[in-house]
Design a protein around this motif. Structure first.
Motif, PDB file in Angstrom:
ATOM      1  N   ASN A 148      53.737  35.342  25.802  1.00  9.44           N
ATOM      2  CA  ASN A 148      54.178  33.970  26.033  1.00  9.44           C
ATOM      3  C   ASN A 148      55.338  33.911  27.019  1.00  9.44           C
ATOM      4  N   GLU A 149      56.262  34.885  26.909  1.00  5.19           N
ATOM      5  CA  GLU A 149      57.452  34.891  27.758  1.00  5.19           C
ATOM      6  C   GLU A 149      57.161  35.337  29.188  1.00  5.19           C
ATOM      7  N   LEU A 150      56.225  36.286  29.346  1.00  2.00           N
ATOM      8  CA  LEU A 150      56.039  36.933  30.637  1.00  2.00           C
ATOM      9  C   LEU A 150      54.874  36.385  31.461  1.00  2.00           C
ATOM     10  N   CYS A 151      53.771  36.047  30.810  1.00  2.00           N
ATOM     11  CA  CYS A 151      52.518  35.836  31.539  1.00  2.00           C
ATOM     12  C   CYS A 151      52.348  34.413  32.046  1.00  2.00           C
ATOM     13  N   GLU A 152      51.863  34.319  33.280  1.00  2.00           N
ATOM     14  CA  GLU A 152      51.538  33.019  33.861  1.00  2.00           C
ATOM     15  C   GLU A 152      50.142  32.570  33.455  1.00  2.00           C
ATOM     16  N   ARG A 153      49.238  33.543  33.303  1.00  2.00           N
ATOM     17  CA  ARG A 153      47.906  33.255  32.786  1.00  2.00           C
ATOM     18  C   ARG A 153      47.514  34.373  31.825  1.00  2.00           C
ATOM     19  N   ILE A 154      46.604  34.027  30.921  1.00  2.00           N
ATOM     20  CA  ILE A 154      46.182  34.974  29.896  1.00  2.00           C
ATOM     21  C   ILE A 154      44.668  34.904  29.740  1.00  2.00           C
ATOM     22  N   GLY A 155      44.044  36.061  29.641  1.00  2.00           N
ATOM     23  CA  GLY A 155      42.632  36.145  29.294  1.00  2.00           C
ATOM     24  C   GLY A 155      42.515  36.749  27.905  1.00  2.00           C
ATOM     25  N   ILE A 156      41.621  36.205  27.097  1.00  2.00           N
ATOM     26  CA  ILE A 156      41.419  36.707  25.730  1.00  2.00           C
ATOM     27  C   ILE A 156      39.976  37.178  25.595  1.00  2.00           C
ATOM     28  N   ILE A 157      39.807  38.429  25.152  1.00  2.00           N
ATOM     29  CA  ILE A 157      38.484  39.022  24.995  1.00  2.00           C
ATOM     30  C   ILE A 157      38.196  39.239  23.508  1.00  2.00           C
ATOM     31  N   ARG A 158      36.964  38.954  23.105  1.00  2.00           N
ATOM     32  CA  ARG A 158      36.536  39.157  21.714  1.00  2.00           C
ATOM     33  C   ARG A 158      35.103  39.656  21.714  1.00  2.00           C
ATOM     34  N   LYS A 159      34.872  40.741  21.004  1.00  2.00           N
ATOM     35  CA  LYS A 159      33.519  41.318  20.899  1.00  2.00           C
ATOM     36  C   LYS A 159      32.881  41.509  22.273  1.00  2.00           C
ATOM     37  N   GLY A 160      33.695  41.980  23.229  1.00  2.00           N
ATOM     38  CA  GLY A 160      33.173  42.305  24.552  1.00  2.00           C
ATOM     39  C   GLY A 160      33.033  41.148  25.505  1.00  2.00           C
ATOM     40  N   ARG A 161      33.317  39.921  25.032  1.00  2.00           N
ATOM     41  CA  ARG A 161      33.167  38.745  25.896  1.00  2.00           C
ATOM     42  C   ARG A 161      34.512  38.062  26.126  1.00  2.00           C
ATOM     43  N   LEU A 162      34.718  37.612  27.354  1.00  2.00           N
ATOM     44  CA  LEU A 162      35.919  36.858  27.672  1.00  2.00           C
ATOM     45  C   LEU A 162      35.743  35.437  27.150  1.00  2.00           C
ATOM     46  N   ILE A 163      36.571  35.032  26.167  1.00  2.00           N
ATOM     47  CA  ILE A 163      36.349  33.749  25.501  1.00  2.00           C
ATOM     48  C   ILE A 163      37.321  32.666  25.958  1.00  2.00           C
ATOM     49  N   ALA A 164      38.404  33.047  26.640  1.00  2.00           N
ATOM     50  CA  ALA A 164      39.354  32.039  27.124  1.00  2.00           C
ATOM     51  C   ALA A 164      40.189  32.646  28.236  1.00  2.00           C
ATOM     52  N   ILE A 165      40.554  31.819  29.195  1.00  2.00           N
ATOM     53  CA  ILE A 165      41.465  32.242  30.249  1.00  2.00           C
ATOM     54  C   ILE A 165      42.187  31.008  30.774  1.00  2.00           C
ATOM     55  N   ASP A 166      43.522  31.019  30.678  1.00  7.53           N
ATOM     56  CA  ASP A 166      44.312  29.864  31.127  1.00  7.53           C
ATOM     57  C   ASP A 166      45.794  30.204  30.994  1.00  7.53           C
ATOM     58  N   THR A 167      46.642  29.235  31.298  1.00  4.89           N
ATOM     59  CA  THR A 167      48.077  29.420  31.105  1.00  4.89           C
ATOM     60  C   THR A 167      48.386  29.388  29.608  1.00  4.89           C
ATOM     61  N   PRO A 168      49.490  30.019  29.183  1.00  3.29           N
ATOM     62  CA  PRO A 168      49.834  29.979  27.757  1.00  3.29           C
ATOM     63  C   PRO A 168      49.932  28.563  27.196  1.00  3.29           C
ATOM     64  N   GLU A 169      50.549  27.645  27.937  1.00  4.26           N
ATOM     65  CA  GLU A 169      50.727  26.289  27.413  1.00  4.26           C
ATOM     66  C   GLU A 169      49.399  25.545  27.283  1.00  4.26           C
ATOM     67  N   LYS A 170      48.496  25.759  28.217  1.00  3.02           N
ATOM     68  CA  LYS A 170      47.192  25.100  28.108  1.00  3.02           C
ATOM     69  C   LYS A 170      46.364  25.708  26.983  1.00  3.02           C
ATOM     70  N   LEU A 171      46.500  27.009  26.772  1.00  2.00           N
ATOM     71  CA  LEU A 171      45.793  27.634  25.661  1.00  2.00           C
ATOM     72  C   LEU A 171      46.275  27.072  24.323  1.00  2.00           C
ATOM     73  N   LYS A 172      47.556  26.782  24.239  1.00  2.00           N
ATOM     74  CA  LYS A 172      48.113  26.248  22.986  1.00  2.00           C
ATOM     75  C   LYS A 172      47.518  24.885  22.635  1.00  2.00           C
ATOM     76  N   GLN A 173      47.071  24.163  23.651  1.00  2.00           N
ATOM     77  CA  GLN A 173      46.480  22.855  23.398  1.00  2.00           C
ATOM     78  C   GLN A 173      45.119  22.948  22.716  1.00  2.00           C
ATOM     79  N   LEU A 174      44.561  24.166  22.672  1.00  2.00           N
ATOM     80  CA  LEU A 174      43.277  24.357  21.994  1.00  2.00           C
ATOM     81  C   LEU A 174      43.413  24.302  20.476  1.00  2.00           C
TER      82      LEU A 174
END
Length: 308
Positions: A200-226
């Motif tokens: 949260n402190e360092l990254c401008e964008r974040i990708g999240i992978i689950r079971k081999g698939r990329l399920i989300a990619i965005d800025t931390p603040e936009k991800l929080k809106q999910l």
């Protein structure tokens, strides 16, 4: 401009599909976080990006070089600093000797190696220990040296796997400060971490992978809106006691040491109820604050969805 470009990356181990058609890009000059639970395909993805593993299909370009071409992969590595999973310096060498060896591997000149080694040892607060064998170093000192070794050639791109994992507060803070400074210099940082605060402190964008698939990619603040309905009020009383049944607006209450986190759909009502609760029970309010959904809340929601 893209520092890393991954298109349709797929990797099998035998019949096991570890990475399933993953595509993303890392822009030049950004800090990009790559998150996922253990076994999600995170390490396999990193190993294909760095050229350690060859994918079954897909395209990978690092700093414009095709990582599936052996000659281009070498050129990309010359401009990349890598801190892999479970990396270790040579414990029977001194800190200075480790840096000299790494500089020689990068083909640097002797004077440049000496200048850069001294600069990095001072940056990572290791200069006074430069002639001490690494076997006597603490974990934090070793991790700082590993990052210094990755930075010896002043690379354009840093690929860091869990750079602050298990470190003391001071070592972790120093490494984070260095990462920020490298970003200010225009460098690109691709990092994996299980530490949501660091992400949260360092990254401008974040990708999240689950079971081999990329399920989300965005800025931390936009991800929080999910994450909906995860607003909470954190309260600490003295003495600390709270009966959740007396807070009508609470949807859930978590007791955490000397404080409680009260989840709610109406934070205004919850704050008022907590103040009245303290008055009725002669409790002193030590702290009271409203919290938005955290990156940890997002991570738990996303990686938990669809789990068997």
């Amino acid at each position: 401009m893209k520092a890393i470009e991954v298109v349709g990356l797929t990797k099998y181990y035998g019949s096991f599909l570890a990475v399933d058609n993953v595509s993303f890009e890392v822009r030049k000059g950004e800090i990009f976080g790559f998150l996922g639970p253990n076994g999600a395909g995170k390490t396999t993805t990193v190993r294909t990006i760095t050229g350690i593993l060859r994918p079954n299909s897909g395209e990978i370009r690092v700093l414009g070089y095709d990582m599936l071409d052996e000659r281009e992969k070498i050129r990309a590595r010359e401009r990349t600093g890598i801190v892999p999973e479970m990396a270790n310096p040579y414990v029977d060498l001194t800190a200075m000797q480790n840096l000299r060896l790494m500089g020689e591997l990068y083909g640097m000149g002797r004077r440049e190696i000496e200048r850069r080694s001294v600069e990095l040892l001072k940056l990572f607060d290791l200069y006074e220990k430069r002639n001490v064998k690494v076997k006597a170093f603490s974990k934090g000192m070793k991790q700082r040296l590993i990052l210094a070794m990755a930075m010896i050639s002043d690379p354009e791109l840093l690929i860091l796997d869990e750079p602050t994992s298990g470190l003391d507060v001071l070592s972790a803070r120093l490494i984070k400060d260095v990462i920020r400074e490298e970003k200010r210099k225009g460098k690109t940082i691709f990092m994996t971490t299980h530490n949501m605060v660091d992400a949260n402190e360092l990254c401008e964008r974040i990708g999240i992978i689950r079971k081999g698939r990329l399920i989300a990619i965005d800025t931390p603040e936009k991800l929080k809106q999910l994450v909906k309905g995860s607003v909470s009020v954190e309260v600490s009383f003295e003495p600390m006691k709270l009966d959740p049944s007396e807070i009508a607006s609470a949807t859930r209450v978590e007791l955490m040491g000397d404080k409680a986190r009260v989840f709610t759909n109406d934070p205004d009502a919850t704050v008022k109820e907590l103040v009245h609760y303290a008055e009725r029970n002669n409790l002193r309010i030590v702290s009271l604050k409203t919290l938005s959904p955290s990156l940890e809340d997002v991570f738990i929601k996303l990686v938990g969805e669809g789990n068997d």
